[in-house]
Enzyme design. Structure first.
Site, mmCIF file in Angstrom:
data_model
loop_
_atom_site.group_PDB
_atom_site.id
_atom_site.type_symbol
_atom_site.label_atom_id
_atom_site.label_comp_id
_atom_site.label_asym_id
_atom_site.label_seq_id
_atom_site.Cartn_x
_atom_site.Cartn_y
_atom_site.Cartn_z
ATOM 1 N N ARG A 105 -8.039 -0.972 -2.066
ATOM 2 C CA ARG A 105 -6.868 -1.111 -1.197
ATOM 3 C C ARG A 105 -6.331 -2.536 -1.251
ATOM 4 N NH1 ARG A 105 -7.580 3.769 -0.447
ATOM 5 N NH2 ARG A 105 -8.293 4.771 1.436
ATOM 6 N N ASP A 142 -6.708 0.277 10.312
ATOM 7 C CA ASP A 142 -7.150 1.474 11.030
ATOM 8 C C ASP A 142 -7.115 1.230 12.525
ATOM 9 O OD1 ASP A 142 -7.767 3.133 8.812
ATOM 10 O OD2 ASP A 142 -9.696 2.119 8.566
ATOM 11 N N ARG A 147 0.843 -1.203 0.000
ATOM 12 C CA ARG A 147 0.000 0.000 0.000
ATOM 13 C C ARG A 147 0.870 1.242 0.000
ATOM 14 N NH1 ARG A 147 -4.861 2.101 3.623
ATOM 15 N NH2 ARG A 147 -5.108 4.096 2.602
ATOM 16 N N ASP A 153 -5.713 -2.182 4.294
ATOM 17 C CA ASP A 153 -6.018 -0.981 5.066
ATOM 18 C C ASP A 153 -6.091 -1.389 6.524
ATOM 19 O OD1 ASP A 153 -6.746 1.742 5.476
ATOM 20 O OD2 ASP A 153 -8.857 1.197 5.536
#
Length: 175
Positions: free
Chosen positions: A106, A111, A92, A109
């Site tokens: 993506r 978070d 990424r 990802d």
């Protein structure tokens, strides 16, 4: 772990995972391993994998999402730096992202959704994640492993999940 801030007492942190490019199932499995290997941290639980419709921009493939519960001695910014390094290792690149591509496809990802019961507003980091209370794709897997975790401003993760429509978020059997 020189240069990274450590905490005196470990904190429980909730991480959301998602991918919709390449082999998303393999990307999330690899991320589980990378998260389990984080310094000064212990993986407490991983959710099942869920297939979910794209959010924000719907002109892209469905996502595979999951959640992880960690106990970590890493400070929030240090943990975030580790998450970004795992994303980079998976391929990424955030540097070229714009407002138009923000919620685009993506390869991976990660978070930082919750960090104990803390509310943080720092450069590059807001906890609880600012859209968590709206996102069934994050709340469903998170509630599977951490329903009782505090969610500042929303009670607990389980209570927040009761406030969203979880239609379309489906566990991937056998994944």
């Amino acid at each position: 772990m020189s240069g990274q801030q450590r905490l005196a007492t470990p904190t429980r942190a909730c991480i959301g995972l998602g991918a919709n490019l390449g082999d998303p199932v393999q990307a999330l499995r690899g991320a589980f391993g990378a998260l389990a290997a984080l310094p000064d941290s212990r993986l407490l639980a991983t959710s099942r994998l869920y297939r979910t419709p794209a959010w924000g921009r719907t002109d892209q493939p469905d996502y595979v999402n999951a959640a992880v519960l960690l106990e970590t001695g890493l400070a929030p910014q240090a943990l975030l730096a580790q998450l970004l390094a795992i994303e980079r290792a998976a391929g990424r690149l955030r540097e070229g992202e714009t407002a138009a591509t923000r919620w685009g496809p993506r390869v991976l990802d990660l978070d930082l959704l919750l960090y104990g019961d803390r509310t943080l507003v720092e450069p590059g980091l807001r906890v609880p994640h600012p859209h968590l209370h709206e996102r069934a794709f994050a709340l469903v897997p998170l509630a599977e492993i951490a329903a009782a975790e505090p969610f500042p401003g929303h009670g607990s993760v389980g209570e927040a999940l009761c406030q969203v429509d979880a239609a379309g978020v489906e566990a991937i059997e056998g994944a």
